[in-house]
Scaffold this motif. Structure first.
Motif, PDB file in Angstrom:
ATOM      1  N   ALA A 234       0.820  -1.212   0.000  1.00 41.75           N
ATOM      2  CA  ALA A 234       0.000   0.000   0.000  1.00 41.75           C
ATOM      3  C   ALA A 234       0.851   1.258   0.000  1.00 41.75           C
ATOM      4  CB  ALA A 234      -0.940  -0.008   1.206  1.00 41.75           C
ATOM      5  N   GLN A 235       1.891   1.300   0.838  1.00 40.77           N
ATOM      6  CA  GLN A 235       2.684   2.525   0.900  1.00 40.77           C
ATOM      7  C   GLN A 235       3.453   2.752  -0.404  1.00 40.77           C
ATOM      8  OE1 GLN A 235       4.535   1.412   4.548  1.00 40.77           O
ATOM      9  NE2 GLN A 235       6.401   0.596   3.639  1.00 40.77           N
ATOM     10  N   LEU A 241       5.955   4.228  -5.939  1.00 37.27           N
ATOM     11  CA  LEU A 241       7.276   3.595  -5.991  1.00 37.27           C
ATOM     12  C   LEU A 241       7.208   2.294  -6.786  1.00 37.27           C
ATOM     13  CD1 LEU A 241       8.313   4.139  -2.257  1.00 37.27           C
ATOM     14  CD2 LEU A 241       8.865   5.568  -4.233  1.00 37.27           C
ATOM     15  N   THR A 242       8.295   1.984  -7.493  1.00 32.62           N
ATOM     16  CA  THR A 242       8.361   0.788  -8.339  1.00 32.62           C
ATOM     17  C   THR A 242       9.710   0.090  -8.168  1.00 32.62           C
ATOM     18  OG1 THR A 242       9.377   1.833 -10.285  1.00 32.62           O
ATOM     19  CG2 THR A 242       6.976   2.052 -10.051  1.00 32.62           C
ATOM     20  N   PHE A 263      13.571  -2.778   3.757  1.00 31.62           N
ATOM     21  CA  PHE A 263      13.835  -4.203   3.523  1.00 31.62           C
ATOM     22  C   PHE A 263      12.636  -4.838   2.821  1.00 31.62           C
ATOM     23  CE2 PHE A 263      13.668  -8.578   5.757  1.00 31.62           C
ATOM     24  CZ  PHE A 263      14.108  -9.226   4.620  1.00 31.62           C
ATOM     25  N   VAL A 264      11.492  -4.874   3.506  1.00 23.55           N
ATOM     26  CA  VAL A 264      10.326  -5.550   2.925  1.00 23.55           C
ATOM     27  C   VAL A 264       9.807  -4.819   1.688  1.00 23.55           C
ATOM     28  CG1 VAL A 264       7.972  -6.348   3.328  1.00 23.55           C
ATOM     29  CG2 VAL A 264       9.688  -6.567   5.137  1.00 23.55           C
ATOM     30  N   MET A 265       9.637  -3.495   1.768  1.00 21.46           N
ATOM     31  CA  MET A 265       9.065  -2.781   0.628  1.00 21.46           C
ATOM     32  C   MET A 265       9.914  -2.911  -0.639  1.00 21.46           C
ATOM     33  SD  MET A 265       7.784   1.177   0.231  1.00 21.46           S
ATOM     34  CE  MET A 265       9.452   1.835  -0.021  1.00 21.46           C
ATOM     35  N   PRO A 266      11.212  -2.627  -0.594  1.00 22.85           N
ATOM     36  CA  PRO A 266      12.001  -2.826  -1.827  1.00 22.85           C
ATOM     37  C   PRO A 266      12.027  -4.273  -2.289  1.00 22.85           C
ATOM     38  CG  PRO A 266      13.411  -2.182   0.017  1.00 22.85           C
ATOM     39  CD  PRO A 266      12.012  -1.981   0.466  1.00 22.85           C
TER      40      PRO A 266
END
Length: 552
Positions: A234-235, A241-242, A263-266
């Motif tokens: 979601a963020q 962001l991609t 860590f998790v998002m990227p």
């Protein structure tokens, strides 16, 4: 887990949760589609060459480490304690735990014997993995002391152990990380176990992370792979962001902000995450320039540090588009300085370990909204502001902030009653924060419930007073706490860090008067300090300030 089946089915139906994928699948997808893309880059403040691993290398390391953990006797559901600085091995080990159905237990490097023995004892952790230490502190000795206290802690695995003399204090009985978990199968000292297909499921606990302790009472927050996916997907979507982005962060990965945002998002995006192994604003500026970082997340102190350093060094930060920040008030001047000095847009968010980032300001909002709001709810999250009877308050009134949604954690590790006490019968989690509506569909944090100051029955809006004081040119940082008063019950004290010439109390109250703030809200005592006590993620530890008055 205090969540109805109807709600969980809604989360699946809306694509907020996944039925058949975890972070391991995100890793494998990135390794398949972009094998040579750098997954993690780590710079060292001691001047060593940076470390980096590609997605293909990271995927291979995860498999090897998972086999090593099995060889050390780690079983499904075990919590592996990870007390490491920012390093690619920390991320790989977290994923290796998932590969065998074990649970990662990130532990901040500031933890010492009291805290570390508590969390390893509560989780009954069988394996501790940390660094040997440095000239300032020995984690080898710390872990040896804890192993004497916690009977389940069978193995200590230390990064860099093989590089130390055999008689180094604390090394006796410890294993070297590189040899044990990354060595070739035939190499002396390497450990291997048989891997099966029984890895973690999306609903399984991904980590147990202990709260940063701004109240002094840490609790082991449990997140599943689904709750982590929901907040990070979601963020990223909200901020656009991609996988082509390069992210960076101020906080350690062993804190929830660092764990999720860098860590998790990227990883979910297949992007590149850049880290420092310790905070150094001048080094981070060089890294932002060299790595062409596009997104940064950090609490306001990290932002201030970067602005000051950029004024001195003027690096090329033209790639940096977005900076997300939270945990403290954002004065308007910071929004302007982020734009003028760093060349980026500032976004304000509110969040906590229990639920990631439920609210954030948006790209379509006016830029100055970051100084006026803590954002609107993220897709998948609901917020409400209620009175003591859980009845929603009128718009603009301050009340208790409650949230519900796909980001919310599963509970507190082995403290179900404590978690249940924070959840209403219909599933709303009481955050412990006070808030009001911002008039634009979002919220404005007014403080913590336990930080609320009642001066003769008048409730002081602590966060708003702090934000107003930050607009004074002589105030670099500030926190307000209550102190006992026989007549009024409490009065407000401002702990301030000066910016140049230190202001006195009359200067600050004159400033607040000029801003039109009610006199009853003004601090009546001023304590000048060199720095506010903060967690490594940037949160002010107000319980330590209250100790100044003999309170916990």
């Amino acid at each position: 887990m205090l969540m109805s089946e109807a709600l969980t089915e809604d989360y699946y139906a809306e694509g907020l949760w996944r039925r058949d994928a975890t972070l391991l699948d995100d890793l494998r997808a990135a390794a398949r589609e972009h094998p040579d893309r750098r997954a993690v880059v780590v710079y060292h403040v001691d001047g060593r060459e940076p470390d980096s691993v590609t997605y293909a290398e990271l995927a291979a390391a995860v498999e090897r480490m998972a086999a090593g953990l099995v060889g050390l006797g780690v079983s499904r559901g075990d919590v592996v304690t990870l007390q490491l600085p920012n390093c690619w091995q920390l991320m790989a080990l977290t994923l290796a735990c998932a590969r065998i159905g074990a649970i990662a237990g990130p532990a901040p490097t500031i933890y010492r014997r009291r805290e570390l023995s508590f969390i390893t004892g509560l989780t009954e952790s069988p394996v501790y993995i940390g660094a040997v230490g440095d000239a300032k502190f020995s984690y080898a000795e710390l872990s040896a002391e804890v192993a004497e206290i916690v009977p389940t802690l069978r193995h200590r695995v230390l990064l860099g152990a093989a590089d130390q003399p055999a008689d180094t204090p604390g090394l006796a009985g410890a294993l070297d990380l590189e040899t044990t978990l990354l060595g070739e199968k035939s190499a002396p000292g390497s450990v291997f176990g048989e891997l099966t297909d029984d890895e973690a499921n999306p609903e399984d606990v991904a980590y147990v992370m202990f709260t940063s302790g701004t109240t002094g009472e840490p609790k082991g927050v449990m997140h599943s792979f689904n709750t982590l996916y929901a907040t990070n997907r979601a963020q990223a979507n909200v901020l656009g962001l991609t996988g082509d982005d390069v992210t960076a962060m101020g906080a350690p990965v062993t804190y929830n902000a660092g764990f999720t945002w860098n860590f998790v998002m990227p990883l979910v995006l297949g992007a590149t995450a850049v880290h420092l192994d310790a905070w150094d604003p001048e080094l981070m500026l060089r890294v932002l320039e060299r790595e062409r970082v596009t997104f940064f997340m950090g609490a306001p102190p990290f932002l201030v540090d970067l602005i000051v350093a950029q004024r001195e060094h003027d690096r090329d930060l033209s790639a940096l588009r977005s900076f997300a920040t939270g945990s403290a008030p954002i004065p308007p001047v910071l929004v302007e300085d982020a734009r003028d000095e760093l060349g980026c847009r500032l976004y304000a968010l509110w969040g906590m370990t229990e639920n990631g980032a439920p609210t954030i300001t948006r790209p379509e909002d006016p830029p100055m909204r970051a100084a006026e709001s803590d954002g609107r709810p993220m897709p998948g999250m609901l917020v409400r502001i209620v009175d003591r009877d859980d009845v929603e308050v009128a718009p603009g009134e301050v009340g208790r902030l409650q949230v519900r949604g796909a980001f919310q954690c599963l509970g507190y590790f082995r403290r179900p009653d404590t978690y249940a006490a924070s959840v209403t019968g219909d599933g709303w989690f009481d955050t412990g924060d006070l808030a009001r509506s911002d008039g634009n569909g979002g919220i404005r944090i007014a403080g913590r419930q336990k930080d609320m100051i009642s001066r003769g029955g008048v409730k002081i809006p602590v966060v708003e007073v702090e934000a107003a004081l930050l607009r004074h040119p002589g105030v670099k940082d500030v926190a307000i706490v209550g102190y006992p008063d026989e007549r009024l019950g409490e009065r407000a004290c401002a702990f301030a860090v000066a910016d140049g010439t230190a202001p006195d109390l009359p200067a600050l109250t004159t400033h607040l008067d000029a801003l039109g703030m009610a006199k009853q809200y003004w601090p009546e005592r001023l304590e000048l300090v060199d720095a506010l006590p903060r967690t490594p993620s940037g949160k002010v530890q107000k319980f330590k300030l209250r100790e100044h008055f003999g309170e916990g």
